[in-house]
Design a protein around this motif. Structure first.
Motif, mmCIF file in Angstrom:
data_model
loop_
_atom_site.group_PDB
_atom_site.id
_atom_site.type_symbol
_atom_site.label_atom_id
_atom_site.label_comp_id
_atom_site.label_asym_id
_atom_site.label_seq_id
_atom_site.Cartn_x
_atom_site.Cartn_y
_atom_site.Cartn_z
ATOM 1 N N ILE A 61 0.846 -1.186 0.000
ATOM 2 C CA ILE A 61 0.000 0.000 0.000
ATOM 3 C C ILE A 61 0.884 1.239 0.000
ATOM 4 N N SER A 62 0.569 2.153 -0.909
ATOM 5 C CA SER A 62 1.358 3.381 -0.929
ATOM 6 C C SER A 62 0.405 4.532 -1.199
ATOM 7 N N VAL A 63 0.040 5.205 -0.114
ATOM 8 C CA VAL A 63 -1.026 6.200 -0.186
ATOM 9 C C VAL A 63 -0.690 7.329 -1.150
ATOM 10 N N ALA A 64 0.601 7.619 -1.285
ATOM 11 C CA ALA A 64 0.996 8.736 -2.138
ATOM 12 C C ALA A 64 0.611 8.481 -3.597
ATOM 13 N N ASP A 65 0.603 7.213 -3.974
ATOM 14 C CA ASP A 65 0.375 6.899 -5.390
ATOM 15 C C ASP A 65 -1.067 6.512 -5.680
ATOM 16 N N LYS A 66 -1.982 6.760 -4.762
ATOM 17 C CA LYS A 66 -3.333 6.235 -4.996
ATOM 18 C C LYS A 66 -4.049 7.000 -6.117
ATOM 19 N N PHE A 67 -4.974 6.292 -6.747
ATOM 20 C CA PHE A 67 -5.810 6.848 -7.817
ATOM 21 C C PHE A 67 -5.015 7.405 -8.984
ATOM 22 N N LEU A 68 -3.871 6.806 -9.279
ATOM 23 C CA LEU A 68 -3.157 7.243 -10.483
ATOM 24 C C LEU A 68 -3.848 6.638 -11.698
ATOM 25 N N PRO A 69 -4.133 7.435 -12.712
ATOM 26 C CA PRO A 69 -4.743 6.872 -13.926
ATOM 27 C C PRO A 69 -3.697 6.134 -14.761
ATOM 28 N N PRO A 70 -4.128 5.366 -15.747
ATOM 29 C CA PRO A 70 -3.187 4.679 -16.639
ATOM 30 C C PRO A 70 -2.277 5.678 -17.340
ATOM 31 N N VAL A 71 -1.116 5.202 -17.804
ATOM 32 C CA VAL A 71 -0.129 6.121 -18.391
ATOM 33 C C VAL A 71 -0.646 6.872 -19.597
ATOM 34 N N PHE A 72 -1.583 6.266 -20.341
ATOM 35 C CA PHE A 72 -2.023 6.934 -21.563
ATOM 36 C C PHE A 72 -3.006 8.065 -21.256
ATOM 37 N N MET A 73 -3.299 8.252 -19.988
ATOM 38 C CA MET A 73 -4.182 9.367 -19.643
ATOM 39 C C MET A 73 -3.376 10.455 -18.938
ATOM 40 N N GLU A 74 -3.980 11.595 -18.929
ATOM 41 C CA GLU A 74 -3.317 12.709 -18.269
ATOM 42 C C GLU A 74 -3.146 12.379 -16.776
ATOM 43 N N GLY A 75 -1.951 12.590 -16.259
ATOM 44 C CA GLY A 75 -1.712 12.356 -14.837
ATOM 45 C C GLY A 75 -1.132 10.995 -14.543
ATOM 46 N N GLY A 76 -1.140 10.136 -15.515
ATOM 47 C CA GLY A 76 -0.575 8.810 -15.288
ATOM 48 C C GLY A 76 0.935 8.852 -15.381
ATOM 49 N N ARG A 77 1.614 7.947 -14.659
ATOM 50 C CA ARG A 77 3.058 7.905 -14.807
ATOM 51 C C ARG A 77 3.579 6.488 -14.606
ATOM 52 N N LEU A 78 4.755 6.269 -15.142
ATOM 53 C CA LEU A 78 5.416 4.977 -15.000
ATOM 54 C C LEU A 78 5.889 4.822 -13.563
ATOM 55 N N PRO A 79 6.079 3.623 -13.070
ATOM 56 C CA PRO A 79 5.876 2.355 -13.773
ATOM 57 C C PRO A 79 4.443 1.870 -13.764
ATOM 58 N N TYR A 80 3.504 2.757 -13.397
ATOM 59 C CA TYR A 80 2.119 2.272 -13.253
ATOM 60 C C TYR A 80 1.381 2.343 -14.592
ATOM 61 N N PHE A 81 1.631 1.347 -15.459
ATOM 62 C CA PHE A 81 1.042 1.344 -16.802
ATOM 63 C C PHE A 81 -0.454 1.552 -16.782
ATOM 64 N N LEU A 82 -1.089 0.804 -15.931
ATOM 65 C CA LEU A 82 -2.550 0.862 -15.916
ATOM 66 C C LEU A 82 -3.059 1.626 -14.706
ATOM 67 N N GLY A 83 -2.186 2.369 -14.087
ATOM 68 C CA GLY A 83 -2.637 3.167 -12.954
ATOM 69 C C GLY A 83 -2.610 2.395 -11.645
#
Ligand code: SF4
Lengths: 303, 622, 329
Positions: A61-83
Motif C-alpha cells: 500500500i502506498s497512499v501517495a500513489d493512490k488513484f493514479l490513472p493509466p499512463v495513456f491518460m493525463e496524470g498517469g506515470r510509470l511504472p504504473y502502466f494501468l494506474g
C-alpha cells in the motif's frame, strides 16, 4: 454425404491422419485460431515475466500513489502502466496476479471435473442397468442445485480458500461431463469395436480405459477449453460477492468490487482489469470455439 | 410410339473441385430416355452412378461442378434453368428416389403427413381431406398394409421396404413424367427388393412414367429395364437394349461385369462337402427374448422373440451357413454365440462343454478358441492404435506372448492373412476395407481359434475382394482345420463357401441341409421364395411368379399362431393356421419345417446340370 | 394417452425424490456449517441459559434427520419457517438488515419474503431471456444454415466475445456508461420498470453466447441431415424445409440444452445481477441471507430453485419426446 464418400480415394489431404489430428489441423488453419493463441501466449508471458520487469508492487500500500490513472491518460506515470487503485497498488500487477490465480483455479478445476465426470460417465454408460440409473439420478440431484447457490452456501458459510473454491467448482461442474461422457459411451458401446474387444477376451475395465476412453475423450477435451474460461468467470464472480480468495491476494473479483465505490472518479480501477480479463478469456473462448467448430465439421464428415 | 425422347443428356461432364485441381467424375456422357420406358444405368460402386442420377434433377452441389453438357427435358435445359423454374419441375414432373429411404424424411413427422405436405405444396388448391385421401389410396396401391393407420406412423416405425414403398408413393403422387430411381433396392432384403421391383414395373405400366433406374446389380437391371447403359469410371462404355446386352455384350467391361454376377445354379464351381468329423459346436434349443417398452399402454413391456429355439451342430473343419433376411434373428444368434449375452434357455456347447457354465480363466480360454469376425471393417478396429498393436492385443490379454516373440507372432499372422508386416507400426487410417478386414482376421487368427464365426464378415466388400478372402478362409481351414460358421444374407456367398446351410425365418430354422439340397431341391416354401427373389442373370429353377407374395415378415412381437410363414406362403393349407410344423428330417440329413411334402410344391422349372461340368467361368478365377 | 400418463407418473415421482434429496443435502449442509443460529436469532447479548432454552424450543438440539422430518412436516402444512433476521415489515428494497433485534415472533415468514421477491425475479428473467432470444435466434439460425459466410463469423465472434465478459463487470461498466456517467437509465434498486433495463441487458449478454452456439450447432446438424436436401428434391422449398422441418428437429437438442444448462445459468445469472444492482428479487434476498446466516431463507430458496429446475426439466423432456417419438425416457 454418401455421394462424396463413395468417390474412390478422395483427394482430401487429410487422409492418413487420425480424427484428432484432423481436428487440430483444421482448427489451426483458421486465422482466428492463430490470433487467439498468439494473444494467449502473449498474456502468459506477461503474467510470468511481469512481476520481474515492472518495478511496482501488487500488494504494497502506498497512499501517495493512490488513484493514479493509466499512463495513456493525463496524470498517469510509470511504472504504473494501468494506474493504481484506491490504496496505491499497481493495477497491472494486481491484474496479472489475479489472472494467474484465476487461470490456475480454472485449469485445475476443469481438469478435475473432466477426469471425475468422464470416469463416472463412461462407467455409468458402459455398465448400464441400475448402476446407470443411480449415478444419473445423482447427477440430476447435483445439477438441480444451481452453481451460485451451492457456492454461496458453501463458500459463504466457511472461509473460502483456493481449495474450497476448486472443490465447489468441481462439485458443480462434474455432472455435465458425466452426462456427455455417458451419452457418447452409450452410443460407443454399441459399436463393433467394443464387441470385437469383448470377443478377444478384453475385460470391461480394459475396454473402458483402453478402447472407449481414447476414442471419446479428445472431442470432449477440446470443448473443455471453453469451460476453463467459464470457471475463471465464476472465480471472478465469487471474488466480487466476497466469497472468493480473500484479500490481500488480488483477484479480479475483489479488484472490481473494490473499485465500484470510486467508479465516477477513478473508473479505470474497475474497467481496466476487466478489459484484461475479457481479453484473456476472449482468447481462450475463441480457441475453444474454433476447436468446437472444427470438431463438429470433422465428426460430421464435412472436412 | 413417339420417337421424340423425354429426356436427353448431352456430353455431360462433372468434376470434383474446380479449375486446376479438378478431378473428372463424369465425362462426356450422352444418352436419351424414351417416353414410357425404363432406362437402366449400371456400374460398379464409384462409377459415378449416383452423381449422374443427381445431375438429372440438377442436384449437384459444390465441390462437385458440372463442367459441360446439357440435360434436356422437353426442350428445356435443366442445367441452365433458374433455380425457381427447376424447383417447379422437381417433385412435380421429375421425381427422384434415393437409395436410403430411412433418412429421406423428417424423422419427427408422420410419413403420411409429409407426403400430404408435398402434395399440398404442389397443388395448393387441394383440401386437406382430398389430399389425405389421395395419399392413403396410393399407399394402398403400393400394398402398404392398413394404409389408413400407417398414414399417421413415423418413419422409424416403417421397415426399409415399407419406407421405400412410401417414397415411391411420394414420388408418384404428383404423376411425374420422369422418375429417377437411384439404387432403390440396394439396402433391401432380397424378397422385399423383388417385391419393390415388381411393384415399380406394375406402376410404370399403369402410370406410363418413364424411369431412369440406376443400379449396381446386373440381375436387377435386366429385370426391369428396356434399355441399358453401362457406366465405367464416369463414361458410358456400352448402350444396348436389355435382351441383347445379356446375350452378346460388346465391350470387355460389360462382359466382365456380366461374368462377375454371382451364379447360383449354373457353373458354380466346386461346392464344399459335408464331412464326418466330430461335432465341435453344438447349439441346442437356444432362445432369446427382449423386453421393450410399449408406448401405447401403461407400464407394459412388449416381448420381442428374437430367437425361438434354434438347434444345429457343426463338425470340425466344416462350414455351416446361416442365412436369413433382416429380423430373422441371425444377429441375435451371433451375439449369443459369441457368449456376450446368455440365452434365455437352451445351451451352446463347444467341444461338449456348455459355455454358460464357464467362469474366469476357463471362459477366457474358451473365448480364445471361439472367435467371431464382424461385418463393419471400419468401426471394428480402433483408429488410434497401430495395426500391430491391434493384432497383438489378444495375445496380451491372454498372456500368450510378449516382447520379441509377440512381434514375431503378429508378423507371422499378418503374412498369413496377406498383410505386409511393414504395416505393423502404421495406423489403420488409409487402409482399404479389404485390408481392414484382414486386420480383423489376423486379430482373430492370432489366438489360433478352432471355431470362427463370420457374422456378415464379407458383406461390406466388393465381389473381387470377397472372392479373395473366401480363398484365404479356404486356405486357413485346410491349414489349421478351422470350423466356420457363416452368418449371412448373401446366398451366392453361402453357395460358394458352405457345406451345410440353415435357413432362418422369424427366429427359427425353417430348413437345414447340405448345399446341394438347399439350392437344388429345397423343401420349404420360404427357401424357395428366397431363391426365386435373388437377382441373377441366369435361368432360375424357382420363379417369383410361383413363390413371391406380398407382405413382410410379421414383427417378432406378435408372432402368429401356427406356421410363422403362413402370412406370406403361397401354399398355405388349413393345418398351417394353428399347427406349427416341426423341423422334420428328410433324406440325406436335411430337415424342413413345413406341413407339405416335396411332392406338393411345384417342380423346379429347370433341371440342374451336374455342378462341376460347366463351361462358364468360375467366380473365384476372376 | 397412456404414454403421457406413464411419463408424468414416473418422472414426477422421480422428481419429488430428487427434490427431497436436494432438500436433505442443503438442510444438512446448513446444520453443520459454522455459526450458531441461536446466537443469530437472539443476538450477541443473550445468556447461555436463554440460548439453550430457545434451542430446545426450536428443536435445534435433535438429530438432523429428526429435524429434517419435522421440517418436511411443516412444509407439508405450508409453513416454511420464519426468517432469523428479517422483521415482518421488511421493505422490498432489500439489502438493509432491518429489525435485527426484533423478538422471534415478529420475524417474517420465509414464504412471504419469497412471495414478495419472486415477481421481481420473474420480471428480470423474462426480460433478459426475451432480449437474448431476440439476438440469438435469428443469428443462430443464419449461422447454422450455412457452414461459412458472415453470419457464421459474426456468431463465432459475438459468442466468443460475450462469453468472455464476466457479468459482474458488464454490470458495472453498464452502470458507469448508461447510468452514472450519462444518467440515461436508473440502475440501483427498483422503483419502476425502467430499473429493469440494464440488469436485463446483463442477463442477456450472459445467455446470448450459449444460445447462439447451441442454436447454430443444432440447426447445422439438421441441415446436414439428408432429409433437408432430399426434401428440396422432392419439391419442397428450402424455406419450408428449414422452418417446418429443420427447426422442428433442432428443437430437441435445444430443449435439452435449455433444461440442462441454460436454466441453471439463468438462475445463477439472476442471483449475481440482482446483487450487483440491488434488485429486490430472490437472488438479493438469498445472498443477504447467506451473509446474515439466515438459514430458513437459504434452505427454502435452494429447495424452490431445485424444484423449479427439476420440473422445468420434466417439461422439457416431455416436449422433446413429443416432438421426436424415437426418444425414450
Ligand atoms: S407349413 Fe403351411 S404355411 Fe408353413 S410353409 Fe408349409 S405350407 Fe406354408
Amino acid at each position: 454425404m454418401t455421394i462424396l464418400s463413395s468417390i474412390p480415394q478422395s483427394s482430401a489431404p487429410a487422409r492418413g491422419q487420425s480424427v484428432n489430428a484432423r481436428i487440430l489441423r483444421l482448427a489451426w488453419r483458421s486465422s482466428e485460431m492463430k490470433v487467439a493463441s498468439l494473444l494467449f501466449l502473449a498474456l502468459c508471458l506477461l503474467t510470468l515475466l511481469g512481476p520481474f520487469v515492472i518495478d511496482a508492487s501488487a500488494t504494497k500500500i502506498s497512499v501517495a500513489d493512490k488513484f493514479l490513472p493509466p499512463v495513456f491518460m493525463e496524470g498517469g506515470r510509470l511504472p504504473y502502466f494501468l494506474g493504481t487503485d484506491q490504496l496505491g497498488r499497481d493495477l497491472l500487477l494486481r491484474s496479472l496476479v489475479g489472472l494467474r490465480n484465476a487461470f490456475l483455479i480454472g485449469v485445475v478445476s476443469v481438469m478435475l471435473m473432466f477426469v471425475l465426470g468422464c470416469a463416472i460417465g463412461i462407467f455409468s454408460g458402459y455398465r448400464g442397468g441400475w448402476t446407470d440409473v443411480v449415478l444419473m439420478r445423482i447427477t440430476d440431484i447435483q445439477m438441480s442445485i444451481p452453481v451460485i447457490i451451492l457456492a454461496i452456501t458453501i463458500l459463504g458459510m466457511s472461509r473460502p480458500n483456493p481449495f474450497t473454491i476448486v472443490a465447489v467448482l468441481v462439485l458443480s461442474g462434474w455432472p455435465i461431463y458425466a452426462r456427455v461422457a455417458r451419452s457418447v459411451t452409450l452410443a460407443e458401446r454399441q459399436k463393433e469395436y467394443v464387441r470385437a474387444a469383448r470377443i478377444i477376451g478384453a475385460s470391461d475395465l480394459r475396454i473402458m480405459v483402453r478402447h472407449i476412453a481414447p476414442s471419446i475423450l479428445p472431442p470432449i477435451a477440446f470443448v473443455a477449453v471453453l469451460d476453463v474460461a467459464r470457471m475463471m468467470i465464476f472465480e471472478a464472480i465469487f471474488g466480487f460477492i466476497g466469497i472468493g480468495i480473500q484479500p490481500p491476494t488480488p483477484t479480479f473479483g475483489t479488484i472490481i468490487s473494490g473499485g465500484t465505490q470510486y467508479l465516477l472518479n477513478a473508473w479505470w480501477i474497475t474497467i481496466v482489469p476487466g478489459c484484461l480479463l475479457a481479453l484473456s478469456l476472449g482468447s481462450l473462448n475463441l480457441m475453444g470455439g474454433v476447436l468446437e467448430r472444427s470438431r463438429n465439421l470433422v465428426l460430421q464428415g464435412a472436412a | 410410339m413417339a420417337a421424340e425422347p423425354l429426356l436427353k443428356v448431352e456430353n455431360l461432364s462433372i468434376c470434383l473441385g474446380s479449375a486446376g485441381a479438378a478431378r473428372p467424375l463424369i465425362s462426356n456422357v450422352t444418352f436419351a430416355v424414351k417416353p414410357k420406358s425404363v432406362l437402366g444405368i449400371i456400374g460398379e460402386s464409384g462409377a459415378g452412378k449416383t452423381l449422374l442420377s443427381r445431375a438429372l434433377v440438377n442436384w449437384v452441389r459444390p465441390p462437385l461442378v458440372i463442367t459441360a453438357g446439357r440435360v434436356i427435358y422437353r426442350d428445356r435445359d435443366l442445367l441452365a434453368l433458374p433455380e425457381t423454374d427447376m424447383a417447379r419441375l422437381r417433385g412435380r414432373e421429375i421425381a427422384y428416389i434415393g437409395a436410403n429411404p430411412t433418412t429421406a424424411l423428417d424423422p419427427t413427422v408422420p410419413v403420411g403427413h409429409q407426403i400430404e405436405e408435398k402434395l399440398r405444396t404442389i397443388e395448393p388448391g387441394l383440401s386437406r381431406q382430398a389430399a389425405r385421401k389421395r395419399v392413403v389410396d396410393l399407399l394402398d396401391a403400393v400394398r402398404i398394409p392398413s394404409a389408413r393407420s400407417r398414414f399417421d406412423e413415423y418413419p422409424f416405425q416403417f421397415s426399409g421396404g415399407m419406407m421405400q414403398r412410401a417414397m415411391i408413393v411420394d414420388a408418384l403422387i404428383s404423376n411425374p413424367k420422369l422418375l429417377v430411381a437411384d439404387n432403390i433396392t440396394q439396402p433391401l432384403d432380397v424378397t422385399v427388393a423383388a417385391q419393390i421391383l415388381r411393384l415399380l414395373r406394375d406402376l410404370q405400366r399403369d402410370f406410363g412414367t418413364s424411369i431412369v433406374f440406376v443400379s449396381s446389380s446386373f440381375g436387377t437391371i435386366v429385370d426391369i429395364a428396356d434399355e441399358v447403359v453401362v457406366l465405367d469410371k464416369g463414361s458410358i462404355v456400352e448402350a444396348q437394349d436389355t435382351g441383347r446386352i445379356q446375350r452378346n455384350p460388346v465391350h470387355p467391361y460389360t462382359k466382365d461385369l456380366l461374368a462377375k454376377v454371382p451364379r447360383l445354379w449354373h457353373g458354380v464351381g466346386s461346392i464344399p462337402e459335408a464331412n464326418a468329423e466330430p461335432v465341435v459346436l453344438s447349439v441346442r434349443d437356444v432362445a432369446k427374448t427382449y423386453a421393450v417398452k410399449d408406448r401405447t399402454s401403461l407400464f407394459r413391456k412388449n416381448r420381442v422373440q428374437a430367437v425361438r429355439g434354434v438347434s444345429f451342430e457343426v463338425r470340425r473343419g466344416e462350414s455351416l451357413g446361416l442365412i436369413g433376411e433382416s429380423g430373422c434373428g441371425k444377429s441375435t444368434l451371433s451375439r449369443l454365440l459369441s457368449s456376450l449375452e446368455p440365452p434365455d434357455h437352451g445351451a451352446i456347447e463347444v467341444n461338449g462343454v456348455d459355455v454358460a457354465t464357464l467362469r474366469g480363466a476357463a471362459l477366457l480360454s474358451m473365448r480364445r478358441r471361439f472367435q467371431l469376425l464382424l461385418q463393419d471393417p471400419y468401426t471394428s478396429i480402433p483408429s488410434h492404435v497401430s495395426i500391430g498393436a491391434t493384432i497383438a492385443e489378444p495375445l496380451r490379454i491372454h498372456r500368450l506372448a510378449s516382447g520379441r516373440g509377440l512381434r514375431e507372432q503378429v508378423c507371422g499372422v499378418m503374412q498369413d492373412v496377406g498383410l505386409s508386416p511393414d504395416l505393423y507400426d502404421a495406423l489403420p487410417v488409409g487402409l482399404s476395407a479389404g485390408q481392414r478386414q484382414r486386420v480383423n482376421i489376423a486379430r482373430a487368427m492370432v489366438l489360433e481359434p478352432s471355431v470362427l464365426i463370420l457374422d456378415e464378415t464379407l458383406s461390406a466388400l466388393d465381389q473381387v475382394e470377397q472372392a479373395r478372402l473366401l480363398d484365404l478362409f479356404d486356405n486357413l481351414q485346410r491349414k489349421h482345420g478351422i470350423t466356420y460358421l457363416y452368418i449371412s444374407h448373401d446366398l451366392a456367398m453361402v453357395r460358394r463357401a458352405c457345406a451345410r446351410i440353415a435357413v432362418m425365418y422369424l427366429g427359427k430354422i425353417v430348413e437345414i441341409g447340405d448345399n446341394e439340397t438347399i439350392f437344388g431341391e429345397p423343401a420349404h416354401p420360404y427357401t424357395r421364395t428366397l431363391l426365386s427373389s435373388v437377382s441373377t442373370v441366369e435361368e432360375k429353377p424357382f420363379l417369383p411368379k410361383d413363390y413371391l407374395l406380398e407382405g413382410e415378415p410379421p414383427d417378432p412381437i406378435h408372432i402368429p399362431e401356427g406356421c410363422s410363414f403362413r402370412s406370406r406362403c403361397p401354399f398355405v393349407i388349413e393345418t398351417c393356421r394353428n399347427v406349427e410344423p416341426p423341423l422334420s428330417p428328410r433324406a440325406g440329413g436335411s430337415a424342413a419345417a413345413c406341413h407339405l411334402g416335396l411332392d406338393r410344391l411345384p417342380a423346379p422349372s429347370i433341371v440342374l446340370k451336374a455342378h462341376n461340368g460347366s463351361d462358364l467361368k468360375r467366380m473365384d478365377s476372376l | 394417452m397412456a404414454f403421457a400418463l406413464e411419463f408424468f407418473l414416473r418422472r414426477i415421482s422421480q422428481g419429488v425424490l430428487i427434490v427431497l434429496a436436494v432438500a436433505f443435502v442443503i438442510f444438512t449442509l446448513l446444520r453443520i456449517a459454522p455459526g450458531d443460529p441461536i446466537r443469530i436469532i437472539l443476538g450477541p447479548m443473550a445468556t447461555p441459559s436463554a440460548m439453550e432454552e430457545t434451542a430446545e424450543r426450536l428443536g435445534l438440539r435433535d438429530p438432523i434427520p429428526v429435524q429434517f422430518l419435522r421440517y418436511l412436516g411443516d412444509i407439508a402444512r405450508g409453513d416454511f419457517g420464519n426468517s432469523f433476521i428479517r422483521g415482518k415489515q421488511g421493505g422490498t428494497t432489500g439489502g438493509s438488515q432491518d429489525a435485527a433485534g426484533a423478538p422471534p415472533v415478529e420475524r417474517a415468514a420465509v414464504i412471504e419474503l419469497i412471495a414478495r421477491a419472486l415477481p421481481y425475479t420473474l420480471l428480470l428473467a423474462a426480460c433478459g431471456f426475451l432480449l437474448a432470444c431476440l439476438v440469438s435466434i435469428p443469428l443462430g439460425i443464419l449461422a447454422g444454415v450455412r457452414n461459412s459466410g458472415w453470419p457464421q463469423k459474426v456468431a463465432l465472434y459475438l459468442s466468443s466475445f460475450f462469453v468472455s465478459l464476466p457479468n459482474v463487470w458488464v454490470g458495472i461498466v453498464l452502470i458507469y456508461l448508461l447510468s452514472a456517467r450519462t444518467g440515461w437509465l436508473p440502475a440501483i434498486g427498483y422503483q419502476h420498470i425502467g430499473y429493469v433495463v440494464i440488469p436485463a441487458i446483463v442477463v442477456a449478454v450472459e445467455l446470448a453466447p450459449v444460445m447462439i452456439r447451441s442454436i447454430s450447432v443444432a440447426v447445422a446438424t439438421n441441415v446436414q441431415d439428408p432429409f433437408y436436401e432430399i426434401g428440396q428434391v422432392r419439391g419442397l422449398s428450402a424455406r419450408i424445409m428449414l422452418f417446418r422441418h429443420v427447426l422442428r428437429n433442432a428443437a430437441v437438442p435445444l430443449l435439452n440444452s435449455f433444461g440442462a444448462q441454460m436454466i441453471g445459468m439463468l438462475l445463477g445469472g439472476l442471483f449475481v445481477v440482482e446483487y450487483i444492482f440491488s434488485f429486490p428479487g430472490i437472488g438479493l434476498l438469498t445472498i443477504n441471507a447467506v451473509f446474515q446466516r439466515d438459514f430458513p431463507v437459504i434452505q427454502t430458496v435452494a429447495i424452490f430453485a431445485s424444484t423449479v429446475l427439476v420440473f422445468i426439466n420434466i417439461a422439457v423432456d416431455f416436449a422433446s419426446t413429443t416432438i421426436d417419438r424415437r426418444l425414450k425416457f
